[in-house]
Design a protein around this motif. Structure first.
Motif, PDB file in Angstrom:
ATOM      1  N   LYS A  64      -4.614  -3.645  16.082  1.00 59.02           N
ATOM      2  CA  LYS A  64      -4.953  -2.772  14.961  1.00 59.02           C
ATOM      3  C   LYS A  64      -4.565  -1.337  15.248  1.00 59.02           C
ATOM      4  CE  LYS A  64      -8.308  -5.813  12.900  1.00 59.02           C
ATOM      5  NZ  LYS A  64      -9.722  -6.210  12.825  1.00 59.02           N
ATOM      6  N   THR A  65      -4.364  -0.578  14.185  1.00 61.98           N
ATOM      7  CA  THR A  65      -3.986   0.829  14.311  1.00 61.98           C
ATOM      8  C   THR A  65      -4.607   1.571  13.130  1.00 61.98           C
ATOM      9  OG1 THR A  65      -2.101   2.315  14.679  1.00 61.98           O
ATOM     10  CG2 THR A  65      -1.762   0.513  13.115  1.00 61.98           C
ATOM     11  N   LYS A  66      -4.316   2.855  13.016  1.00 57.29           N
ATOM     12  CA  LYS A  66      -4.941   3.657  11.966  1.00 57.29           C
ATOM     13  C   LYS A  66      -3.937   4.588  11.294  1.00 57.29           C
ATOM     14  CE  LYS A  66      -9.590   4.238  13.984  1.00 57.29           C
ATOM     15  NZ  LYS A  66     -10.355   3.420  13.028  1.00 57.29           N
ATOM     16  N   LEU A 110      -5.573  -0.222   9.858  1.00 62.40           N
ATOM     17  CA  LEU A 110      -4.484  -1.138   9.500  1.00 62.40           C
ATOM     18  C   LEU A 110      -4.385  -2.209  10.573  1.00 62.40           C
ATOM     19  CD1 LEU A 110      -1.595   1.296   8.454  1.00 62.40           C
ATOM     20  CD2 LEU A 110      -3.270   0.167   6.968  1.00 62.40           C
ATOM     21  N   VAL A 114       4.259   1.334   2.048  1.00 65.54           N
ATOM     22  CA  VAL A 114       4.556   0.017   2.629  1.00 65.54           C
ATOM     23  C   VAL A 114       4.925  -0.943   1.491  1.00 65.54           C
ATOM     24  CG1 VAL A 114       3.720  -1.909   4.036  1.00 65.54           C
ATOM     25  CG2 VAL A 114       2.949   0.426   4.539  1.00 65.54           C
ATOM     26  N   PHE A 170       2.224   5.487  15.405  1.00 62.64           N
ATOM     27  CA  PHE A 170       1.113   4.550  15.268  1.00 62.64           C
ATOM     28  C   PHE A 170       0.869   4.001  16.671  1.00 62.64           C
ATOM     29  CE2 PHE A 170       2.546   3.881  10.779  1.00 62.64           C
ATOM     30  CZ  PHE A 170       1.318   4.001  10.147  1.00 62.64           C
ATOM     31  N   LYS A 171      -0.363   3.998  17.128  1.00 63.60           N
ATOM     32  CA  LYS A 171      -0.642   3.431  18.448  1.00 63.60           C
ATOM     33  C   LYS A 171      -1.677   2.326  18.367  1.00 63.60           C
ATOM     34  CE  LYS A 171       1.092   7.307  21.058  1.00 63.60           C
ATOM     35  NZ  LYS A 171       0.783   8.596  21.689  1.00 63.60           N
ATOM     36  N   THR A 172      -1.640   1.449  19.343  1.00 68.04           N
ATOM     37  CA  THR A 172      -2.582   0.329  19.413  1.00 68.04           C
ATOM     38  C   THR A 172      -2.860   0.043  20.878  1.00 68.04           C
ATOM     39  OG1 THR A 172      -2.984  -1.915  18.557  1.00 68.04           O
ATOM     40  CG2 THR A 172      -0.742  -1.424  19.255  1.00 68.04           C
ATOM     41  N   GLU A 188       6.685   1.857   7.267  1.00 68.89           N
ATOM     42  CA  GLU A 188       7.323   0.768   8.031  1.00 68.89           C
ATOM     43  C   GLU A 188       8.674   0.535   7.383  1.00 68.89           C
ATOM     44  OE1 GLU A 188       5.172  -2.918   7.789  1.00 68.89           O
ATOM     45  OE2 GLU A 188       6.932  -4.093   8.331  1.00 68.89           O
ATOM     46  N   PHE A 228       8.087   2.316  12.751  1.00 64.54           N
ATOM     47  CA  PHE A 228       6.779   2.595  12.161  1.00 64.54           C
ATOM     48  C   PHE A 228       6.549   4.099  12.260  1.00 64.54           C
ATOM     49  CE2 PHE A 228       6.681  -1.767  13.609  1.00 64.54           C
ATOM     50  CZ  PHE A 228       6.023  -2.432  12.596  1.00 64.54           C
ATOM     51  N   LEU A 281       2.760  -4.135   8.487  1.00 65.55           N
ATOM     52  CA  LEU A 281       1.526  -3.344   8.410  1.00 65.55           C
ATOM     53  C   LEU A 281       0.630  -3.947   7.333  1.00 65.55           C
ATOM     54  CD1 LEU A 281       2.724   0.397   8.614  1.00 65.55           C
ATOM     55  CD2 LEU A 281       1.422  -0.869  10.336  1.00 65.55           C
ATOM     56  N   GLN A 282      -0.639  -4.127   7.673  1.00 65.46           N
ATOM     57  CA  GLN A 282      -1.552  -4.844   6.788  1.00 65.46           C
ATOM     58  C   GLN A 282      -2.783  -3.996   6.480  1.00 65.46           C
ATOM     59  OE1 GLN A 282      -1.053  -8.491   6.075  1.00 65.46           O
ATOM     60  NE2 GLN A 282       0.987  -7.697   6.550  1.00 65.46           N
ATOM     61  N   ASP A 283      -3.109  -3.879   5.203  1.00 64.45           N
ATOM     62  CA  ASP A 283      -4.391  -3.280   4.851  1.00 64.45           C
ATOM     63  C   ASP A 283      -5.454  -4.375   4.881  1.00 64.45           C
ATOM     64  OD1 ASP A 283      -2.897  -4.124   2.373  1.00 64.45           O
ATOM     65  OD2 ASP A 283      -4.864  -3.780   1.490  1.00 64.45           O
ATOM     66  N   MET A 305       0.892  -1.174   0.000  1.00 68.03           N
ATOM     67  CA  MET A 305       0.000   0.000   0.000  1.00 68.03           C
ATOM     68  C   MET A 305       0.923   1.214   0.000  1.00 68.03           C
ATOM     69  SD  MET A 305      -1.282  -0.140   4.012  1.00 68.03           S
ATOM     70  CE  MET A 305      -0.546  -1.520   4.900  1.00 68.03           C
TER      71      MET A 305
END
Lengths: 411, 411
Positions: free
Chosen positions: B96-98, B105, A39, A95-97, A155, A140, B74-76, A36
């Motif tokens: 997951k994150t955004k 993501l 990435v 990026f946070k989770t 990433e 990230f 990182l994954q869409d 994407m």
């Protein structure tokens, strides 16, 4: 490696949504795959090149006493709150989770905080210093724009080294050795002549820092180069005070676009103080450790090499980072080509062997696109002459080398 | 490597909050650092061992034709929605994150989906198959419990290989070769005798799968072993149909606790169909590719080795994965020890050299804790006799080896 066993397919055209030259060429050549925006995944040839760049960096870090570790990517907020870098207002690219119990976690944007905290478990005395630790670990970064291919990814792998010293003087010595190590890295990967140590702002860390900037029209930065001394400076610090300190004259500076391929920072006690990284000196006094940090992104280096060295026919790799040294093409002379492939591989020479059933024209075009330093062609004519046609990717003229001399030619 | 340059500090006591034996010992020995529950960093000795395990796995994957790549973390959501694995109700361990624009993501829990999607760019004809791709890439799993040290981490490196075949028969051949490769891996890292191929449920993937289970009281699994045949099965599939298929009798099975160190799955077209990974056969017909997936977590293997082989004095590493082969201790005989260190290192033997100023007792205790296969002691007595005292970590008796014979002893 045999190309019949390599799963990648090269492409005639670059993807339409890809604006950067490095990603266009690397995707066409089957070195990377776009997942994407910002990435990318690395395919076999791309990973080989990335790993060669990593190995050059590793060797130079080890040579100055660096000790390799591997810190985690998942980050708890505790050390980042202590240095006031957890807040998204302070660091804009987190990026946070969350853990299932609701605990906030971050994905490492960098590793000053966890590296400093980890070292508090191992450093307590002046006898434990100096120390240099480094790792190659994914960062990230939630970039708003990601249009520079593998030069600015959301990433990406980074080599970040941290130095820990007792005194400013000891720090200065470590810093100088790292600066020299960085010069060696860029020289070894083929960017030495167009890469300048560049005086810059220290950002959040310190008053000043140094960047390594590679001159390229694909760059996002502007630098001012004093070509006589090889010193450059960044826009942010183009003022009389800095010019005076560096002994440079404004009228001698040439403006250039450039890519930041590395940076080195003196951190002082900015991280050691809030995180409690102290040591006891010979008198038993507790003092904060003096730190530095030193970053290089191997994929950005790889993208920069593509931007600088590739030509209208495709990629051009320096031998130090090429996925293979030799691209062996069989043009309907498989038996002899097999023999040469076995002999060269057996002699420790890295060979990509095009053993596919395809036209000569297609093989030549693809060989140029892949950019392996030496092309060795074995065809019907070779079988008569007993010679292979050897051409460097960077030259137009080929030369004929007797089959029996090929190993010594490449040794 | 000289211990005066190694920054780690060993500890007498394990951290109080650490319940697993592997993490207790690895933290005490300075091999790993705990960042938070289920998240560990690797320090120089730990990283060396982890990398040796990785290299064993890499060699065995390459030996069966695996091609190494590196897919992103990182994954869409697009490919995961197509296979119905994006929903947290379906896969319970997503982090997951955004992106800044609000796009969701995921952090890779595994890589079937992105690997399959990537292969659609490169596979289109029967001539492109079979193919085996693999990578070593971080997986992130939002585990509720994380009390097994480096055997169950929230962030961990996994080697996952994917096989792509034209027919079920071709798949079966690839699957069998991978199963053999896995046996070789576990044998090489010292777990061969206590690791059983174990028939298991296929989970979300298929009716059945095979696990590699290592017998250990630290395990979270229960298996039933038929010791005569070396075949085991998991609780989930302990039923008459499976027993009959495998030719096993319930009364011959012995219940054991075990650690799952690897697993292999036949995936059929479960991923290729929804993601459109097809190929054209010789007749021009379009067919879905038959897939398999094959996982090993190098850190779980490392933790398992600690659980199985360590003793009351500390870690015990097999030579194949030890951070160093030789631990050289100087007891007030630095000049001779230096000479031996230089000679052994020069001969390509990996030596950790304890050149610190510490008591013999402390050096011996720490040497046992680190678990390097051979301890070589050079002390005052050695200088008289001309011999070093050589002891294997797994034996109590030492032997005297003349200085001049040390290189040939270790070659």
């Amino acid at each position: 490696m045999r190309q019949t066993q390599l799963f990648i397919r090269t492409k005639k055209d670059a993807p339409k949504d890809e604006v950067s030259r490095n990603a266009q060429l690397l995707i066409r050549a089957g070195f990377i795959h776009k997942e994407m925006a910002g990435v990318y995944s690395f395919l076999p040839l791309g990973l080989r090149t990335l790993n060669k760049i990593i190995q050059v960096i590793r060797e130079e870090m080890n040579a100055v006493g660096g000790q390799e570790v591997l810190l985690a990517s998942l980050q708890d907020k505790e050390p980042w709150e202590k240095t006031d870098r957890w807040d998204d207002e302070k660091v804009g690219v987190w990026f946070k989770t969350k853990l299932k119990n609701g605990t906030d976690l971050g994905l490492a944007v960098t590793h000053e905080e966890p590296m400093t905290r980890m070292m508090t478990q191992h450093i307590s005395s002046y006898r434990d210093l100096p120390a240099l630790t480094y790792h190659f670990q994914t960062k990230f970064r939630n970039e708003t724009r990601a249009k520079s291919g593998i030069m600015r990814m959301r990433e990406f792998l980074m080599k970040d080294l941290y130095s820990f010293a007792r005194t400013q003087e000891e720090h200065d010595t470590l810093y100088a050795s790292l600066k020299e190590a960085y010069k060696k890295v860029f020289k070894r990967v083929g960017l030495g002549e167009v890469t300048y140590p560049t005086f810059a702002s220290g950002g959040m860390f310190s008053k000043y820092s140094e960047e390594f900037q590679t001159v390229s029209d694909a760059g996002e930065d502007i630098i001012y180069v004093d070509e006589a001394s090889g010193q450059a400076l960044n826009t942010e610090v183009l003022n009389d005070e800095v010019l005076n300190d560096l002994g440079l004259k404004r009228e001698n500076l040439v403006e250039k676009k450039s890519i930041e391929v590395g940076n080195i920072f003196s951190l002082g006690t900015k991280f050691s103080s809030p995180l409690g990284l102290t040591y006891k000196n010979e008198k038993g006094e507790s003092l904060p450790v003096i730190m530095g940090s030193y970053g290089i992104g191997p994929a950005r280096v790889m993208g920069t090499i593509v931007e600088i060295l590739s030509d209208e026919n495709g990629l051009v790799w320096p031998e130090s980072v090429a996925p293979f040294r030799v691209h062996l093409l069989s043009l309907n002379a498989d038996e002899k080509a097999e023999e040469i492939y076995t002999a060269l591989s057996g002699a420790g020479i890295e060979v990509l062997y095009d053993d596919r059933d395809m036209s000569a024209g297609e093989k030549f075009t693809e060989s140029d696109l892949l950019g392996i330093p030496y092309r060795v062609v074995v065809g019907k004519r070779s079988l008569v002459s007993g010679k292979a046609e050897v051409k460097k990717r960077t030259e137009n003229e080929s030369q004929e080398i007797a089959f029996d001399d090929l190993i010594s030619f490449f040794k």
